[in-house]
Design an enzyme around this catalytic site. Structure first.
Site, PDB file in Angstrom:
ATOM      1  N   GLU A   1      -0.866   3.298   3.170  1.00 38.26           N
ATOM      2  CA  GLU A   1      -1.263   2.588   1.975  1.00 38.26           C
ATOM      3  C   GLU A   1      -0.220   2.745   1.089  1.00 38.26           C
ATOM      4  O   GLU A   1       0.142   3.856   0.461  1.00 38.26           O
ATOM      5  CB  GLU A   1      -2.761   2.873   1.656  1.00 38.26           C
ATOM      6  CG  GLU A   1      -3.539   1.652   1.204  1.00 38.26           C
ATOM      7  CD  GLU A   1      -3.735   0.839   2.780  1.00 38.26           C
ATOM      8  OE1 GLU A   1      -2.892  -0.283   2.935  1.00 38.26           O
ATOM      9  OE2 GLU A   1      -4.532   1.179   3.262  1.00 38.26           O
ATOM     10  N   ASP A  60       4.581   0.065   2.284  1.00 36.38           N
ATOM     11  CA  ASP A  60       5.285  -0.702   2.916  1.00 36.38           C
ATOM     12  C   ASP A  60       6.426  -1.192   1.992  1.00 36.38           C
ATOM     13  O   ASP A  60       7.583  -1.230   2.508  1.00 36.38           O
ATOM     14  CB  ASP A  60       4.602  -1.949   3.529  1.00 36.38           C
ATOM     15  CG  ASP A  60       3.603  -2.729   2.678  1.00 36.38           C
ATOM     16  OD1 ASP A  60       3.492  -2.270   1.425  1.00 36.38           O
ATOM     17  OD2 ASP A  60       3.065  -3.866   2.937  1.00 36.38           O
ATOM     18  N   GLY A 108     -10.485 -12.078  -0.534  1.00 36.08           N
ATOM     19  CA  GLY A 108     -10.216 -10.997  -1.438  1.00 36.08           C
ATOM     20  C   GLY A 108     -10.937  -9.655  -1.149  1.00 36.08           C
ATOM     21  O   GLY A 108     -11.179  -8.978  -1.927  1.00 36.08           O
ATOM     22  N   GLY A 142      -9.591  -7.303   0.726  1.00 33.94           N
ATOM     23  CA  GLY A 142      -8.638  -6.374   1.204  1.00 33.94           C
ATOM     24  C   GLY A 142      -8.217  -6.389   2.653  1.00 33.94           C
ATOM     25  O   GLY A 142      -7.643  -5.286   3.384  1.00 33.94           O
ATOM     26  N   LEU A 143      -8.787  -7.497   3.367  1.00 36.45           N
ATOM     27  CA  LEU A 143      -8.726  -7.740   4.726  1.00 36.45           C
ATOM     28  C   LEU A 143      -7.488  -8.765   5.037  1.00 36.45           C
ATOM     29  O   LEU A 143      -7.458  -9.109   6.241  1.00 36.45           O
ATOM     30  CB  LEU A 143      -9.785  -8.003   5.570  1.00 36.45           C
ATOM     31  CG  LEU A 143     -10.914  -6.733   5.282  1.00 36.45           C
ATOM     32  CD1 LEU A 143     -12.452  -7.317   6.190  1.00 36.45           C
ATOM     33  CD2 LEU A 143     -10.516  -5.552   5.963  1.00 36.45           C
ATOM     34  N   SER A 148      -5.473 -13.689   2.853  1.00 38.35           N
ATOM     35  CA  SER A 148      -4.256 -14.581   2.346  1.00 38.35           C
ATOM     36  C   SER A 148      -3.201 -14.616   3.674  1.00 38.35           C
ATOM     37  O   SER A 148      -2.667 -15.543   3.759  1.00 38.35           O
ATOM     38  CB  SER A 148      -3.988 -14.234   1.005  1.00 38.35           C
ATOM     39  OG  SER A 148      -3.554 -12.960   1.065  1.00 38.35           O
ATOM     40  N   ASP A 153       0.804  -6.910   5.705  1.00 32.35           N
ATOM     41  CA  ASP A 153      -0.262  -7.953   6.321  1.00 32.35           C
ATOM     42  C   ASP A 153       0.343  -8.998   6.986  1.00 32.35           C
ATOM     43  O   ASP A 153      -0.439  -9.410   8.079  1.00 32.35           O
ATOM     44  CB  ASP A 153      -0.670  -8.403   4.896  1.00 32.35           C
ATOM     45  CG  ASP A 153      -1.367  -7.274   4.042  1.00 32.35           C
ATOM     46  OD1 ASP A 153      -1.366  -6.227   4.309  1.00 32.35           O
ATOM     47  OD2 ASP A 153      -1.748  -7.685   2.949  1.00 32.35           O
TER      48      ASP A 153
HETATM   49  C1  GLA Z   1      -1.739  -5.319   0.014  1.00 35.50           C
HETATM   50  C2  GLA Z   1      -0.054  -5.848   0.468  1.00 35.50           C
HETATM   51  C3  GLA Z   1       0.527  -4.953   1.327  1.00 35.50           C
HETATM   52  C4  GLA Z   1      -0.030  -3.493   1.001  1.00 35.50           C
HETATM   53  C5  GLA Z   1      -1.093  -3.066   0.788  1.00 35.50           C
HETATM   54  C6  GLA Z   1      -1.232  -1.652   0.315  1.00 35.50           C
HETATM   55  O1  GLA Z   1      -2.454  -5.499   1.183  1.00 35.50           O
HETATM   56  O2  GLA Z   1      -0.153  -7.286   0.770  1.00 35.50           O
HETATM   57  O3  GLA Z   1       1.727  -5.607   1.642  1.00 35.50           O
HETATM   58  O4  GLA Z   1       1.274  -3.163   0.139  1.00 35.50           O
HETATM   59  O5  GLA Z   1      -1.671  -3.982  -0.270  1.00 35.50           O
HETATM   60  O6  GLA Z   1      -0.970  -0.875   1.489  1.00 35.50           O
END
Ligand code: GLA
Length: 393
Positions: free
Chosen positions: A34, A37, A122, A124-125, A128, A178
């Protein structure tokens, strides 16, 4: 299968079902890695079966019309004037992608688009990224057909263009994880991705008697985006401090644990030091997790998940009481091997590795305790790992 969506499409845009094409792109769960990236590091996400679906039909003019099943207001845009839609509340991701595709030289045609979003927004999955990849795929496919191009679509390039849209149009300086996972995911596989050169390996997810359970804090994210860009800046500052001893580095990814132990004294700001420490060790944990999963060693993988969360809580400070409560309650349950936040943090979801026999108890107990401590209920999903962006034929 898409009959009711086709009906909705025709209600909005008229005509018949002829010429309507269907595209899908999924959300993702990140298993570990996490905030690595955008530091050129390693991540280990998997695409979910939860998707954004787009129905698309070409038009003979240069208009692009967007509507979603859960919205009333249609967005009407002009493909030759895409600069003006950045402040839209809904539609900016799609039009940002269209803008970046055109800037990259893709031939686009006017079209009508209907969206159905099944990735919780929104959370975190990567709702977007799912919208972006589904849009990119639909626009490029329609554009190629209109132009008589039979070139194969490069999904990695669509991921990079979608990321650019998020940077330039939406203003979130996200990494590539993502969009890459949403574009390139494979059923029952996790993606071990090197974000520096985008080389990757698909690793089969053999979960034995365990499942990955996603728990949603249902906390609405607000400050997340600002804090996200702040973390990115802090990492860049860490790189420039360390360059005094390691002049060759451009990313924290290039800082090993040994480098950190040797040159950590150059990180004179305690906050920056904590951020750097998280990234350096998190990259190591990704590599160890991949090995553990390949060896079918879920116990080790679970421990690494726990360490990752603790580091995000204490060093990177992207958790908050809702995520910490979910993780805390999850770890109290026998049969849970590991539990951590997934995605950007600041709200959103956790992912936990739970034995099949404990799932019922997990959902009941974590749900009740969370409600007692936080005041409202979380949601739970059993992750099913699906394919990346595709056209349904
Ligand atoms: C979001 C961002 C990703 C990554 C995560 C954290 O999802 O879009 O690029 O940085 O947070 O790991």
């Amino acid at each position: 299968m898409f009959n009711s969506l086709i009906e909705t499409f025709i209600n909005y845009f008229g005509g018949s079902s002829e010429g309507i094409r269907v595209f899908k792109a999924p959300g993702r769960v990140n298993l570990i890695g996490e905030h690595t990236d955008y530091n050129g590091g390693f991540v280990f996400p998997a695409a979910l079966t939860m998707c954004t679906t787009v129905l698309a039909r070409p038009r003979s003019d240069r208009k692009i019309n967007l509507i979603a099943t859960d919205l009333k207001q249609m967005v009407n845009a002009d493909l030759d004037n895409l600069d003006q839609y950045k402040s839209l509340k809904w539609g900016n991701y799609q039009l940002g992608v269209a803008d970046e595709l055109q800037k990259a030289g893709y031939p686009l045609c006017g079209c009508d688009l209907l969206y159905e979003d099944k990735v919780p927004l929104g959370s975190g999955l990567s709702s977007s990224a799912a919208i972006e990849i589904a849009t990119a795929l639909a626009l490029v496919s329609l554009g190629y057909t209109a132009n008589g191009t039979d070139r194969e679509i490069d999904m990695t390039e669509l991921a990079l263009i979608s990321q650019k849209a998020e940077h330039n149009y939406v203003g979130v300086k996200c990494g590539i994880m993502d969009q890459f996972a949403s574009a390139m995911g494979k059923k029952d596989m996790a993606i071990f991705l090197d974000c520096r050169d985008l080389s990757y390996e698909l690793v089969p997810l053999k979960m034995n008697d365990y499942k990955l359970i996603i728990s949603n804090t249902n906390k609405k994210r607000s400050l997340g985006e600002g804090k996200y860009n702040e973390r990115r800046r802090e990492c860049e500052e860490g790189v420039s401090m360390l360059q005094k001893a390691l002049p060759g580095i451009t990313y924290l990814r290039e800082v090993s644990v040994q480098d950190f132990l040797k040159h950590g004294n150059l990180l004179t700001d305690e906050v920056i030091k904590k951020r750097v420490k998280h990234v350096v060790y998190e990259n190591e944990r990704v590599i160890e997790s991949v090995t553990a999963l390949k060896n079918n060693d879920l116990i080790t993988f679970g421990k690494l998940m726990n360490q990752s969360h603790d580091s995000l809580r204490d060093l990177y400070e992207t958790t908050g009481k809702e995520l910490d409560t979910l993780v805390d309650e999850a770890r109290k349950i026998d049969g849970v091997l590991g539990s951590r936040m997934t995605g950007a943090g600041f709200g959103g979801c956790t992912v936990s590795l739970v034995h099949n026999d404990s799932i019922e108890k997990f959902i009941k107990q974590v749900g009740e305790e969370y409600k007692k401590r936080i005041g409202y209920s979380p949601s739970f999903y059993i992750s099913e790992i699906g394919d990346g962006g595709r056209e349904e034929v």
